[in-house]
Design a protein around this motif. Structure first.
Motif, PDB file in Angstrom:
ATOM      1  N   SER A 170       0.840  -1.201   0.000  1.00 58.25           N
ATOM      2  CA  SER A 170       0.000   0.000   0.000  1.00 58.25           C
ATOM      3  C   SER A 170       0.872   1.247   0.000  1.00 58.25           C
ATOM      4  O   SER A 170       1.838   1.337   0.756  1.00 58.25           O
ATOM      5  N   GLY A 215     -13.012   2.920  -1.555  1.00 52.20           N
ATOM      6  CA  GLY A 215     -13.637   2.699  -2.866  1.00 52.20           C
ATOM      7  C   GLY A 215     -12.789   1.882  -3.818  1.00 52.20           C
ATOM      8  O   GLY A 215     -13.249   1.496  -4.888  1.00 52.20           O
ATOM      9  N   GLY A 222      -8.774  -3.081  -3.289  1.00 48.57           N
ATOM     10  CA  GLY A 222      -7.658  -3.919  -3.742  1.00 48.57           C
ATOM     11  C   GLY A 222      -7.495  -5.112  -2.824  1.00 48.57           C
ATOM     12  O   GLY A 222      -8.455  -5.815  -2.500  1.00 48.57           O
ATOM     13  N   ILE A 254     -15.036  -1.462  -1.443  1.00 51.65           N
ATOM     14  CA  ILE A 254     -15.517  -1.634  -2.816  1.00 51.65           C
ATOM     15  C   ILE A 254     -14.335  -1.903  -3.744  1.00 51.65           C
ATOM     16  O   ILE A 254     -13.271  -1.290  -3.597  1.00 51.65           O
ATOM     17  N   ASP A 255     -14.516  -2.823  -4.665  1.00 51.06           N
ATOM     18  CA  ASP A 255     -13.568  -2.965  -5.775  1.00 51.06           C
ATOM     19  C   ASP A 255     -14.337  -3.565  -6.940  1.00 51.06           C
ATOM     20  O   ASP A 255     -15.261  -4.352  -6.740  1.00 51.06           O
ATOM     21  N   ASP A 305     -12.909  -5.453  -9.085  1.00 48.58           N
ATOM     22  CA  ASP A 305     -12.220  -6.692  -9.429  1.00 48.58           C
ATOM     23  C   ASP A 305     -12.587  -7.768  -8.404  1.00 48.58           C
ATOM     24  O   ASP A 305     -12.261  -7.648  -7.224  1.00 48.58           O
ATOM     25  N   ALA A 356      -9.684  -9.344  -6.350  1.00 53.86           N
ATOM     26  CA  ALA A 356      -9.171  -8.424  -5.314  1.00 53.86           C
ATOM     27  C   ALA A 356     -10.122  -8.449  -4.120  1.00 53.86           C
ATOM     28  O   ALA A 356      -9.695  -8.565  -2.961  1.00 53.86           O
ATOM     29  N   ASN A 363     -18.230  -0.563  -9.182  1.00 52.80           N
ATOM     30  CA  ASN A 363     -17.442   0.594  -9.554  1.00 52.80           C
ATOM     31  C   ASN A 363     -17.685   1.651  -8.472  1.00 52.80           C
ATOM     32  O   ASN A 363     -18.847   1.911  -8.129  1.00 52.80           O
ATOM     33  N   PHE A 364     -16.626   2.249  -7.936  1.00 52.11           N
ATOM     34  CA  PHE A 364     -16.869   3.209  -6.840  1.00 52.11           C
ATOM     35  C   PHE A 364     -17.726   4.389  -7.308  1.00 52.11           C
ATOM     36  O   PHE A 364     -18.325   5.084  -6.497  1.00 52.11           O
ATOM     37  N   ASP A 367      -7.634   4.942  -3.844  1.00 54.08           N
ATOM     38  CA  ASP A 367      -6.231   4.694  -4.190  1.00 54.08           C
ATOM     39  C   ASP A 367      -6.306   4.176  -5.631  1.00 54.08           C
ATOM     40  O   ASP A 367      -6.498   2.981  -5.853  1.00 54.08           O
ATOM     41  N   GLY A 397      -6.119   3.464  -9.853  1.00 60.37           N
ATOM     42  CA  GLY A 397      -5.238   2.713 -10.751  1.00 60.37           C
ATOM     43  C   GLY A 397      -5.276   1.219 -10.515  1.00 60.37           C
ATOM     44  O   GLY A 397      -6.240   0.688  -9.984  1.00 60.37           O
ATOM     45  N   VAL A 398      -4.191   0.555 -10.926  1.00 60.57           N
ATOM     46  CA  VAL A 398      -4.131  -0.906 -10.796  1.00 60.57           C
ATOM     47  C   VAL A 398      -3.313  -1.300  -9.585  1.00 60.57           C
ATOM     48  O   VAL A 398      -2.494  -0.528  -9.095  1.00 60.57           O
ATOM     49  N   SER A 399      -3.524  -2.546  -9.196  1.00 59.65           N
ATOM     50  CA  SER A 399      -2.793  -3.092  -8.065  1.00 59.65           C
ATOM     51  C   SER A 399      -1.627  -3.930  -8.611  1.00 59.65           C
ATOM     52  O   SER A 399      -1.698  -4.444  -9.732  1.00 59.65           O
ATOM     53  N   MET A 443     -10.391  -4.636 -15.365  1.00 55.24           N
ATOM     54  CA  MET A 443     -10.415  -4.801 -13.905  1.00 55.24           C
ATOM     55  C   MET A 443     -11.649  -5.632 -13.544  1.00 55.24           C
ATOM     56  O   MET A 443     -11.589  -6.519 -12.704  1.00 55.24           O
ATOM     57  N   ARG A 490       7.016   1.408  -7.294  1.00 49.18           N
ATOM     58  CA  ARG A 490       5.697   1.747  -7.859  1.00 49.18           C
ATOM     59  C   ARG A 490       5.125   3.024  -7.227  1.00 49.18           C
ATOM     60  O   ARG A 490       4.278   3.693  -7.799  1.00 49.18           O
TER      61      ARG A 490
END
Ligand SMILES: C[S@@+](CC[C@H](N)C(=O)[O-])C[C@H]1O[C@@H](n2cnc3c(N)ncnc32)[C@H](O)[C@@H]1O
Length: 314
Positions: free
Chosen positions: A12, A33, A36, A57-58, A60, A63, A84-85, A106, A108-110, A133, A302
């Motif tokens: 994180s 939201g 991940g 919420i995610d 994916d 995740a 979707n948030f 947060d 983008g992608v994980s 996603m 990252r």
């Protein structure tokens, strides 16, 4: 995935900064939201009392499955949603929650999504050109690459990847797909590399193309600014919104939305022509974005591009 265990991994970013900025009320209702693998969420949950509540919420599913397991032992109430948030108002409505004390995004992608070849997010792993996603969504990156008209493809690469050679890449893609459908990350990455060449010490030539396609496939920027402004009525007075972004396009949207809510002019027209609302609905908690320090950047490369912005509702 971790080489020694089957647990997916993601470190994180700005974890302490984000969570300490977000939390004001141990009995409050908080939303993560973009949960991940639940790193930030676990920290939030650890600070909430048994009367507190976390809505995770995610979009994916995998995740969310990991986050659900990670958050299972929390003292506070936890509700997890594959959503979707941007549909947060619907989620709150479904739960009968009228107000929240904080929202964390947060974006983008994980790392776990990037590391999974089958997900097709990365030019570093061979896999299907997918990048969704939400795997219930229909359109994949391969669909866009193989069907968009050349000019639309070039515009997409320019707009979402800030790729200066967008027209050359789009032309090469169209030429290639006329011979054979482009199916894999390796095929696309090899094609871009062939066109642009690779200079040692520079980022991989396909970086911008992959970023652009990912943003387009997941419609990452669409409606983000409106969402930030429209969710404000759901925050209690004193409630906070904390958003971490990873590229300038996203950060620009967050910065502008927060500035509008703070009553600042964002059109930069002369006062008599300005149509910005200029109503101070939030305090900016970060006039400049918070970024990871050298230690965090060294430990987690990252994190280098991360920018965190936060506001508090008046
Ligand atoms: C950077 S990761 C979050 C990592 C998380 N904070 C942690 O500490 O483990 C971003 C996550 O947001 C999810 N995501 C991105 N856009 C989303 C959206 N519009 N709605 C819901 N989830 C989204 C992705 O699927 C991904 O799992």
């Amino acid at each position: 995935m971790n080489g020694t265990s089957a647990q997916p991994e993601h470190v994180s970013v700005l974890a302490t900064e984000a969570v300490t900025t977000l939390l004001t009320h141990p009995d409050g209702v908080y939303v993560d939201g973009t949960v991940g693998l639940g790193g930030h969420a676990a920290l939030i949950a650890a600070h909430l009392s048994v009367r507190g509540r976390l809505i995770a919420i995610d979009r994916d599913e995998s995740a969310l499955t990991s986050a659900r397991q990670r958050l299972a032992g929390s003292d506070c109430r936890v509700d997890c949603f594959r959503e979707n948030f941007k549909n947060l108002p619907l989620v709150l409505n479904r739960l009968g929650v009228s107000h929240i004390h904080g929202l964390l995004l947060d974006l983008g992608v994980s790392s776990f999504q990037l590391a999974e070849p089958q997900r097709g997010f990365s030019f570093q792993h061979e896999g299907p050109l997918d990048m969704r996603m939400d795997r219930q969504q229909k359109t994949t990156a391969a669909d866009l690459v193989n069907s968009l008209p050349e000019t639309e493809l070039a515009d997409l690469l320019y707009r979402f990847g800030e790729e200066r050679r967008s027209r050359t890449i789009a032309r090469a893609i169209v030429r290639q797909r006329a011979r054979k459908r482009i199916q894999t990350t390796a095929e696309l990455s090899a094609l871009v590399r062939e066109i642009l060449g690779h200079r040692p010490g520079k980022i991989h030539p396909a970086t911008r193309t992959f970023q652009a396609l990912r943003i387009a496939v997941n419609d990452e920027l669409g409606g983000l600014g409106d969402f930030i402004e429209n969710i404000l009525p759901s925050l209690v007075s004193g409630g906070r919104m904390v958003i971490i972004s990873f590229h300038s396009l996203e950060d620009r949207i967050v910065k502008r939305a927060f500035a509008r809510l703070a009553g600042r002019c964002i059109c930069h027209k002369p006062v008599e022509l300005c149509e910005c609302p200029r109503r101070e609905q939030v305090h900016l908690l970060t006039t400049r974005p918070i970024t990871p320090g050298p230690k965090e950047q060294a430990a987690n490369p990252r994190s280098r591009s991360a920018k965190m912005r936060a506001v508090e509702k008046r």
